[in-house]
Motif scaffolding. Structure first.
Motif, PDB file in Angstrom:
ATOM      1  N   ARG A 167       6.619 -28.463 -17.660  1.00 41.39           N
ATOM      2  CA  ARG A 167       6.025 -27.604 -16.638  1.00 41.39           C
ATOM      3  C   ARG A 167       6.273 -26.136 -16.965  1.00 41.39           C
ATOM      4  N   PRO A 168       5.407 -25.237 -16.512  1.00 39.42           N
ATOM      5  CA  PRO A 168       5.648 -23.806 -16.725  1.00 39.42           C
ATOM      6  C   PRO A 168       6.992 -23.392 -16.133  1.00 39.42           C
ATOM      7  N   THR A 169       7.741 -22.608 -16.884  1.00 37.36           N
ATOM      8  CA  THR A 169       9.101 -22.256 -16.483  1.00 37.36           C
ATOM      9  C   THR A 169       9.380 -20.788 -16.769  1.00 37.36           C
ATOM     10  N   VAL A 170       9.847 -20.066 -15.758  1.00 41.79           N
ATOM     11  CA  VAL A 170      10.306 -18.693 -15.935  1.00 41.79           C
ATOM     12  C   VAL A 170      11.784 -18.728 -16.324  1.00 41.79           C
ATOM     13  N   VAL A 171      12.106 -18.168 -17.487  1.00 40.05           N
ATOM     14  CA  VAL A 171      13.501 -17.977 -17.888  1.00 40.05           C
ATOM     15  C   VAL A 171      13.747 -16.474 -17.849  1.00 40.05           C
ATOM     16  N   SER A 172      14.625 -16.036 -16.955  1.00 39.23           N
ATOM     17  CA  SER A 172      14.826 -14.608 -16.765  1.00 39.23           C
ATOM     18  C   SER A 172      16.310 -14.277 -16.744  1.00 39.23           C
ATOM     19  N   ASN A 173      16.685 -13.207 -17.442  1.00 35.44           N
ATOM     20  CA  ASN A 173      18.063 -12.762 -17.501  1.00 35.44           C
ATOM     21  C   ASN A 173      18.590 -12.429 -16.107  1.00 35.44           C
ATOM     22  N   VAL A 174      19.876 -12.655 -15.886  1.00 34.92           N
ATOM     23  CA  VAL A 174      20.432 -12.450 -14.549  1.00 34.92           C
ATOM     24  C   VAL A 174      20.359 -10.987 -14.112  1.00 34.92           C
ATOM     25  N   GLU A 175      20.475 -10.032 -15.055  1.00 33.76           N
ATOM     26  CA  GLU A 175      20.335  -8.639 -14.645  1.00 33.76           C
ATOM     27  C   GLU A 175      18.906  -8.335 -14.221  1.00 33.76           C
ATOM     28  N   THR A 176      17.931  -8.937 -14.896  1.00 24.83           N
ATOM     29  CA  THR A 176      16.538  -8.749 -14.509  1.00 24.83           C
ATOM     30  C   THR A 176      16.314  -9.213 -13.081  1.00 24.83           C
ATOM     31  N   LEU A 177      16.887 -10.363 -12.736  1.00 27.83           N
ATOM     32  CA  LEU A 177      16.727 -10.886 -11.380  1.00 27.83           C
ATOM     33  C   LEU A 177      17.482 -10.034 -10.363  1.00 27.83           C
ATOM     34  N   ALA A 178      18.617  -9.495 -10.756  1.00 25.14           N
ATOM     35  CA  ALA A 178      19.320  -8.570  -9.871  1.00 25.14           C
ATOM     36  C   ALA A 178      18.480  -7.321  -9.629  1.00 25.14           C
ATOM     37  N   GLN A 179      17.779  -6.861 -10.662  1.00 28.33           N
ATOM     38  CA  GLN A 179      16.886  -5.716 -10.508  1.00 28.33           C
ATOM     39  C   GLN A 179      15.724  -6.045  -9.578  1.00 28.33           C
ATOM     40  N   LEU A 180      15.239  -7.276  -9.620  1.00 23.32           N
ATOM     41  CA  LEU A 180      14.180  -7.694  -8.697  1.00 23.32           C
ATOM     42  C   LEU A 180      14.673  -7.608  -7.257  1.00 23.32           C
ATOM     43  N   ALA A 181      15.886  -8.082  -7.007  1.00 26.76           N
ATOM     44  CA  ALA A 181      16.457  -7.982  -5.659  1.00 26.76           C
ATOM     45  C   ALA A 181      16.558  -6.520  -5.229  1.00 26.76           C
ATOM     46  N   LEU A 182      16.958  -5.657  -6.143  1.00 23.31           N
ATOM     47  CA  LEU A 182      17.076  -4.230  -5.832  1.00 23.31           C
ATOM     48  C   LEU A 182      15.711  -3.622  -5.519  1.00 23.31           C
ATOM     49  N   ALA A 183      14.707  -3.967  -6.321  1.00 22.65           N
ATOM     50  CA  ALA A 183      13.365  -3.406  -6.114  1.00 22.65           C
ATOM     51  C   ALA A 183      12.777  -3.845  -4.784  1.00 22.65           C
ATOM     52  N   VAL A 184      13.002  -5.095  -4.408  1.00 19.00           N
ATOM     53  CA  VAL A 184      12.510  -5.575  -3.118  1.00 19.00           C
ATOM     54  C   VAL A 184      13.213  -4.842  -1.986  1.00 19.00           C
ATOM     55  N   HIS A 185      14.492  -4.594  -2.154  1.00 18.60           N
ATOM     56  CA  HIS A 185      15.256  -3.874  -1.129  1.00 18.60           C
ATOM     57  C   HIS A 185      14.821  -2.412  -1.019  1.00 18.60           C
ATOM     58  N   LEU A 186      14.673  -1.724  -2.137  1.00 17.71           N
ATOM     59  CA  LEU A 186      14.344  -0.297  -2.120  1.00 17.71           C
ATOM     60  C   LEU A 186      12.867  -0.022  -1.896  1.00 17.71           C
ATOM     61  N   GLY A 187      12.013  -0.921  -2.402  1.00 22.02           N
ATOM     62  CA  GLY A 187      10.581  -0.648  -2.475  1.00 22.02           C
ATOM     63  C   GLY A 187      10.250  -0.010  -3.814  1.00 22.02           C
ATOM     64  N   PRO A 188       9.033  -0.215  -4.324  1.00 20.24           N
ATOM     65  CA  PRO A 188       8.678   0.266  -5.664  1.00 20.24           C
ATOM     66  C   PRO A 188       8.834   1.769  -5.853  1.00 20.24           C
ATOM     67  N   GLU A 189       8.454   2.558  -4.860  1.00 21.07           N
ATOM     68  CA  GLU A 189       8.507   4.013  -5.029  1.00 21.07           C
ATOM     69  C   GLU A 189       9.941   4.498  -5.188  1.00 21.07           C
ATOM     70  N   ALA A 190      10.828   4.022  -4.338  1.00 23.41           N
ATOM     71  CA  ALA A 190      12.230   4.424  -4.437  1.00 23.41           C
ATOM     72  C   ALA A 190      12.866   3.873  -5.702  1.00 23.41           C
ATOM     73  N   TYR A 191      12.449   2.667  -6.098  1.00 26.58           N
ATOM     74  CA  TYR A 191      12.982   2.075  -7.332  1.00 26.58           C
ATOM     75  C   TYR A 191      12.640   2.955  -8.528  1.00 26.58           C
ATOM     76  N   ARG A 192      11.423   3.503  -8.540  1.00 21.12           N
ATOM     77  CA  ARG A 192      10.966   4.332  -9.651  1.00 21.12           C
ATOM     78  C   ARG A 192      11.460   5.782  -9.572  1.00 21.12           C
ATOM     79  N   ALA A 193      12.264   6.091  -8.560  1.00 17.98           N
ATOM     80  CA  ALA A 193      12.734   7.469  -8.403  1.00 17.98           C
ATOM     81  C   ALA A 193      13.661   7.895  -9.532  1.00 17.98           C
ATOM     82  N   VAL A 194      14.216   6.925 -10.262  1.00 18.50           N
ATOM     83  CA  VAL A 194      15.007   7.233 -11.452  1.00 18.50           C
ATOM     84  C   VAL A 194      14.393   6.497 -12.631  1.00 18.50           C
ATOM     85  N   GLY A 195      14.753   6.922 -13.836  1.00 14.85           N
ATOM     86  CA  GLY A 195      14.182   6.322 -15.030  1.00 14.85           C
ATOM     87  C   GLY A 195      12.951   7.072 -15.490  1.00 14.85           C
ATOM     88  N   THR A 196      12.102   6.397 -16.245  1.00 10.10           N
ATOM     89  CA  THR A 196      10.870   6.989 -16.773  1.00 10.10           C
ATOM     90  C   THR A 196       9.677   6.166 -16.325  1.00 10.10           C
TER      91      THR A 196
END
Length: 393
Positions: A167-196
């Motif tokens: 079956r199709p399977t997503v294999v994702s690093n634990v930091e990537t998933l932690a970042q997903l939790a952060l992005a959902v919490h902050l919202g995309p605009e606030a998430y993009r407030a740092v970085g490039t």
């Protein structure tokens, strides 16, 4: 070098601050939309866009990959030991996004496994395997979760096409998933407030070498590597080179300190950010460093394919003889030829990493390589280059 290590944020902590409880629950479609709008890229190695993975899988499985095979990296162990709820939140969100029938957390660290089991819901299955460099490769993850050996499989298909139980399977690093939790919490605009624009947000970087205590940093994408190194070391004056991106990015000269910490910048330098681990050289001979890295690849490869079994062994042998002042000009020519011939072969990325290592050695240190044919290198004779982060007893 020992773990646990000091943990610091350069700037306002985001990921390392964790998340408050009780926030609104997005739908699965909204999770994918947030991942896309936030521009979350994988933190495990390739920097692949998370939203593309989530969009490509439906009614399959999700596996959080916490098997930190890179010996110079501690970020995944830190997250699983100290912020397991953040990782599990990201895993739950990813599972909702793809309507996963089952979700798994895959790891080898026994301390992390105990921490995760203490807080994980019954719906998440925890799979613990013996630690190994190749055990974190995505097809090895799928094989192990399915009850097989934690060894890479031939590709295609990739897990998102056909993974666990076909079956199709997503294999994702634990930091990537932690970042997903952060992005959902902050919202995309606030998430993009740092970085490039192309590498938004922050990431976790492990720094070691140069006689310093290893440390883990949360840093914004786009910061010059030299700024991070100077903060860690106190001054870049004694730093003479860098092993980049874990071991997948090869050797970089001192000029690499000017590179911004983005996927594009390191790719343009023939390297990679990889898992965000950097080993600093301070007077170490690059040939000696390459020999130690090649020995690691030879010891840790899966022993399944000729490029790993023979190619990495041959390269490790020539580099060891260069260190000892026992290699010939023919050996050097053969080393460069072998390095070019390994890329893209085998079941996993180990031959690619060896190829990048050899290519970077000749690209940046060709004269130093040839000097080892004519005389014994004093720096190699005093060789004390270390690549492994170990546990405190």
């Amino acid at each position: 070098m020992r773990f646990p290590v000091p943990v610091r944020s350069l700037g306002r902590p985001r990921l390392l601050a964790g998340l408050p409880a009780g926030e609104a629950e997005p739908t699965g479609e909204q999770v994918v939309e947030i991942a896309a709008a936030a521009g979350i890229r994988g933190r495990g190695g390739a920097g692949f866009p998370l939203a593309v993975k989530l969009h490509s899988v439906a009614d399959g499985f999700v596996i959080a990959n916490g098997e930190e095979g890179e010996p110079a990296s501690v970020k995944d162990r830190y997250l699983l030991r100290e912020l397991p709820s953040l990782v599990l939140r990201g895993l739950e969100l990813a599972a909702r996004a793809v309507r996963a029938e089952r979700s798994f957390l895959y790891l080898s660290d026994p301390v992390a496994a105990a921490r995760v089991r203490a807080v994980a819901s019954a719906e998440i299955e925890i799979v613990q395997v013996p630690p190994a460099y190749v055990a974190g490769e995505e097809t090895a993850v799928v094989r192990a979760v399915g009850g097989g050996p934690a060894l890479p499989a031939a590709k295609p298909p990739r897990p998102w096409q056909s993974g666990l139980d076909g079956r199709p399977t997503v294999v994702s690093n634990v930091e990537t998933l932690a970042q997903l939790a952060l992005a959902v919490h902050l919202g995309p605009e606030a998430y993009r407030a740092v970085g490039t624009d192309s590498s938004p947000g922050t990431f976790l970087a492990t720094l070691s070498g140069a006689g310093q205590t290893p440390a883990l940093y949360e840093v914004p994408y786009g910061m010059p590597l030299g700024t991070l190194v100077a903060y860690h070391v106190g001054s870049v004056a004694k730093v003479t080179g860098v092993v980049a991106g874990g071991f997948a990015g090869g050797l970089l000269p001192i000029s690499a300190l000017a590179l911004p910490l983005t996927h594009a910048a390191f790719a343009s330098a023939g390297s990679t950010l990889g898992c965000g681990a950097f080993v600093l050289l301070a007077g170490d001979c690059p040939v000696g460093a390459a020999a130690e890295l090649a020995r690691f690849f030879d010891e840790e490869n899966a022993r399944q394919c000729g490029p790993c079994v023979k190619g990495s062994a041959g390269i490790a042998d020539v580099l060891a003889r260069l260190m000892a002042g026992a290699a010939t000009g023919e050996d050097v020519e053969r080393l460069e030829r072998w390095g070019k011939g390994l890329a893209g072969r085998g079941n996993c990325a180990t031959p690619d990493a060896v190829s990048v290592l050899v290519g970077s050695l000749f690209r940046h240190y060709r004269k130093r390589v040839w000097a080892h044919v004519d005389s014994r290198c004093t720096a190699c004779a005093a060789h004390d280059f270390r690549i492994r982060l170990e546990e405190d007893p």
